[in-house]
Design a protein around this motif. Structure first.
Motif, PDB file in Angstrom:
ATOM      1  N   LEU A 213      -6.950  -0.618  -2.173  1.00  0.00           N
ATOM      2  CA  LEU A 213      -6.125  -0.318  -3.344  1.00  0.00           C
ATOM      3  C   LEU A 213      -6.914   0.600  -4.264  1.00  0.00           C
ATOM      4  CD1 LEU A 213      -4.684  -3.885  -4.054  1.00  0.00           C
ATOM      5  CD2 LEU A 213      -3.636  -2.021  -2.748  1.00  0.00           C
TER       6      LEU A 213
ATOM      7  N   CYS B  90      -7.815   0.455  -8.980  1.00  0.00           N
ATOM      8  CA  CYS B  90      -7.482  -0.962  -9.105  1.00  0.00           C
ATOM      9  C   CYS B  90      -8.764  -1.732  -9.414  1.00  0.00           C
ATOM     10  CB  CYS B  90      -6.855  -1.451  -7.801  1.00  0.00           C
ATOM     11  SG  CYS B  90      -6.342  -3.177  -7.816  1.00  0.00           S
TER      12      CYS B  90
ATOM     13  N   ALA C  70       0.850  -1.197   0.000  1.00  0.00           N
ATOM     14  CA  ALA C  70       0.000   0.000   0.000  1.00  0.00           C
ATOM     15  C   ALA C  70       0.881   1.241   0.000  1.00  0.00           C
ATOM     16  CB  ALA C  70      -0.927  -0.011   1.210  1.00  0.00           C
TER      17      ALA C  70
ATOM     18  N   ASP D 177      -3.498   4.454  -1.524  1.00  0.00           N
ATOM     19  CA  ASP D 177      -3.665   3.103  -0.995  1.00  0.00           C
ATOM     20  C   ASP D 177      -3.575   3.128   0.517  1.00  0.00           C
ATOM     21  OD1 ASP D 177      -3.814   2.244  -3.590  1.00  0.00           O
ATOM     22  OD2 ASP D 177      -1.786   1.417  -3.658  1.00  0.00           O
TER      23      ASP D 177
END
Length: 402
Positions: free
Chosen positions: A317, A320, A298, A303
């Motif tokens: 995330l 994503c 992360a 993140d």
């Protein structure tokens, strides 16, 4: 900015150690990493806004009104009147209106700070010029009037110590240049020089002590703020920080700027047996190791890896999709397994985790993402642990509607 990352949530271990050293008055607590130094300087400038504005207004009012009272109060010779008017109304007043506005609108800017310093050094030069010209006409201007300028700036403006020293050095340079001018200089007597040295030294020591105290208070406050967003064992974000970050990321996704988000829950397999077999200290060490690994997954600014409690972790995330999220989770599970942390009660004899993840679109509350990821985590564990299961919430909702 609305989508700015909360600084309490992104402190790295080096920054945390530096803050602790400063707050605890450690000998190592002199300098902080560059990012924290910049943040501290911005804080100091904001805290000094009102004082700096007042400092800027003093020359505006004193020099701006001087034509109405200086002749009666100081007995200004007629030969000096034109020079004084040019200095007062043509130079000082316009300059310090600009200085005041810069502190009002852009106090966090380093240029506003330098403008403040340069403005007051120019005032020193102007007063020295008046002293020099007045001396030739038998009009004495006491040097104490000039000395008040560096003392006020150094003690009140909350400048960095290096800039306080630079300002005093600039003040001395102006005096030296004035002393080297051709003609009969008004100069300073021995007692006046001793007084200037004592007052300037006292002002610098006061600025140093105030600055040091302010740094310690700011570092302590930063640490307290960090504790509200951090899990103390792993150093990861806690549930509160995750909620804040998820809300920020969700708003950005809803504006259509990114593909979406991937939210995952992870549990260590047979964690209770770790504590039973090896003790709680070993279990805490395992959790800390898992925290370090999760933090590596992360690293982007939006993140986040978080510890929600016990052996439950979350991974958010940003930008994503489902396929990327599945790949990242699979890689994460492999990394944890390959650490080889002993766990005899586990089928692989090493520590492993199970994970459930969901691809999240815009306007999906964290509670919905959490429940969906928890359901996926249950399926992963039911399939034999050391496993993962992922779903796309949007596709799942579409299937239900059909």
């Amino acid at each position: 900015m609305e989508d700015a990352v909360l600084p309490e949530q992104v402190l790295n271990p080096e920054e945390i150690r530096a803050l602790r050293d400063v707050a605890s008055e450690s000998r190592r607590g002199v300098r902080m990493p560059a990012r924290l130094e910049e943040e501290f300087e911005a804080h100091e400038r904001r805290a000094a806004r009102v004082t700096r504005i007042c400092l800027g207004l003093i020359p505006v009012f004193s020099f701006g009104t001087a034509p109405f009272w200086q002749d009666a109060v100081t007995g200004t010779p007629p030969e000096l009147v034109v020079l004084l008017l040019w200095i007062e109304l043509g130079i000082v007043v316009p300059l310090f209106i600009a200085v005041t506005l810069s502190q009002l609108r852009r106090v966090e800017s380093a240029m506003a700070e330098l403008l403040l310093m340069g403005g007051f050094l120019l005032v020193v030069a102007c007063v020295e010029l008046i002293r020099y010209r007045g001396h030739d006409l038998g009009h004495i201007v006491e040097p104490y009037l000039v000395l008040t300028i560096p003392v006020a700036v150094v003690t009140l403006a909350r400048l960095p110590l290096a800039r306080c020293i630079a300002f005093v050095a600039g003040y001395i340079a102006v005096l030296v240049v004035a002393w080297l001018l051709p003609g009969d200089s008004p100069g300073r007597g021995t007692q006046e020089l001793i007084l200037e040295v004592l007052l300037l030294g006292t002002a610098l020591l006061t600025a140093f002590g105030t600055r040091l105290s302010s740094r310690r208070q700011w570092a302590a406050g930063k640490l307290l703020s960090m504790m509200a967003f951090r899990d103390p064992l792993t150093g990861l974000a806690n549930r509160r920080a995750l909620e804040d970050r998820y809300e920020i990321a969700c708003r950005t996704v809803s504006r259509g700027q990114q593909r979406g988000m991937f939210f995952a829950l992870l549990d260590m397999d047979h964690f209770k047996k770790v504590n039973d077999l090896y003790g709680h200290e070993y279990g805490d060490g395992v959790l800390a190791e898992l925290g370090l690994v999760l933090a590596q997954y992360a690293r982007r600014s939006m993140d986040m890896a978080a510890r929600l409690g016990g052996d439950e972790f979350a991974l958010l995330l940003y930008d994503c999709d489902l396929n990327d999220g599945r790949e990242r989770l699979a890689e994460l599970l492999d990394t944890i397994r390959n650490l080889g942390i002993e766990h005899r009660a586990n089928h692989a004899a090493v520590v492993t985790v199970s994970a459930g993840g969901v691809a999240v679109g815009p306007n999906v509350p964290l509670s919905d993402a959490y429940h969906a990821a928890d359901h996926c985590l249950y399926k992963a564990k039911h399939a034999g642990r050391d496993n993962l299961y992922v779903e796309d919430l949007a596709e799942k909702a579409a299937r239900r509607s059909r």
